[in-house]
Motif scaffolding. Structure first.
Motif, mmCIF file in Angstrom:
data_model
loop_
_atom_site.group_PDB
_atom_site.id
_atom_site.type_symbol
_atom_site.label_atom_id
_atom_site.label_comp_id
_atom_site.label_asym_id
_atom_site.label_seq_id
_atom_site.Cartn_x
_atom_site.Cartn_y
_atom_site.Cartn_z
ATOM 1 N N VAL A 93 -9.572 77.867 1.411
ATOM 2 C CA VAL A 93 -8.224 77.429 1.756
ATOM 3 C C VAL A 93 -7.228 78.428 1.177
ATOM 4 O O VAL A 93 -7.259 78.724 -0.021
ATOM 5 C CB VAL A 93 -7.938 76.009 1.211
ATOM 6 C CG1 VAL A 93 -6.543 75.554 1.626
ATOM 7 C CG2 VAL A 93 -9.001 75.032 1.687
ATOM 8 N N THR B 215 -7.144 77.657 6.756
ATOM 9 C CA THR B 215 -8.552 77.692 6.386
ATOM 10 C C THR B 215 -9.225 78.875 7.062
ATOM 11 O O THR B 215 -8.908 79.215 8.200
ATOM 12 C CB THR B 215 -9.282 76.389 6.783
ATOM 13 O OG1 THR B 215 -9.187 76.202 8.194
ATOM 14 C CG2 THR B 215 -8.684 75.195 6.068
ATOM 15 N N ARG C 242 -14.458 71.213 5.171
ATOM 16 C CA ARG C 242 -13.237 71.086 5.972
ATOM 17 C C ARG C 242 -12.676 69.666 5.857
ATOM 18 O O ARG C 242 -11.475 69.473 5.736
ATOM 19 C CB ARG C 242 -13.531 71.435 7.427
ATOM 20 C CG ARG C 242 -12.298 71.496 8.296
ATOM 21 C CD ARG C 242 -12.640 71.898 9.706
ATOM 22 N NE ARG C 242 -13.232 73.206 9.774
ATOM 23 C CZ ARG C 242 -12.551 74.339 9.882
ATOM 24 N NH1 ARG C 242 -11.246 74.309 9.894
ATOM 25 N NH2 ARG C 242 -13.163 75.495 9.961
ATOM 26 N N HIS D 255 -10.826 69.249 2.601
ATOM 27 C CA HIS D 255 -9.541 69.955 2.635
ATOM 28 C C HIS D 255 -8.496 69.147 3.385
ATOM 29 O O HIS D 255 -7.371 68.997 2.922
ATOM 30 C CB HIS D 255 -9.709 71.331 3.282
ATOM 31 C CG HIS D 255 -8.412 71.947 3.695
ATOM 32 N ND1 HIS D 255 -7.430 72.296 2.785
ATOM 33 C CD2 HIS D 255 -7.908 72.237 4.919
ATOM 34 C CE1 HIS D 255 -6.402 72.800 3.437
ATOM 35 N NE2 HIS D 255 -6.667 72.761 4.718
#
Length: 122
Positions: A8, A21, A102, A105
């Motif tokens: 990130v 990302t 992901r 995040h």
């Protein structure tokens, strides 16, 4: 959503913070490339400044025959470049997380508030 790992990156620009990302392991390469571009832009800006100052001085000495006015004009150009510096540090991201999923995040960004997660892969 898949359990894909990502790095990130955080960009701080005029509109606030923006999160991007990139595939896991690519974050440091993106930061290094952005830093290289920033240095190249600064070098070109410095070169342009000195070329403009030299042209102003040459014109004032050769055509206007006024060295003092040329000196003032050169200082004005230098000040103009210093004031007009746009702060290119905003173009260099910072790695804020490495090898996170992901999903993790997106959940963290939702919890932080109005930040955006953008995929650099698009």
């Amino acid at each position: 959503m898949s359990d894909e790992l990502v790095d990130v990156l955080r960009y701080a620009d005029g509109g606030g913070l923006r999160y991007v990302t990139v595939p896991a392991g690519d974050g440091d390469r993106v930061v290094a490339a952005a830093e290289t571009d920033r240095r190249r832009q600064e070098a070109m800006r410095t070169l342009l400044k000195w070329v403009v100052i030299a042209c102003v001085l040459a014109y004032e000495v050769a055509v206007a025959d006024d060295v003092v006015l040329g000196g003032f004009a050169a200082v004005a150009v230098a000040v103009g470049f210093a004031v007009g510096d746009r702060g290119t540090d905003a173009t260099v991201p910072h790695v804020v997380a490495r090898d996170v999923s992901r999903e993790e995040h997106v959940t963290e960004c939702d919890a932080e508030g109005p930040t955006s997660a953008v995929d650099a892969e698009q």
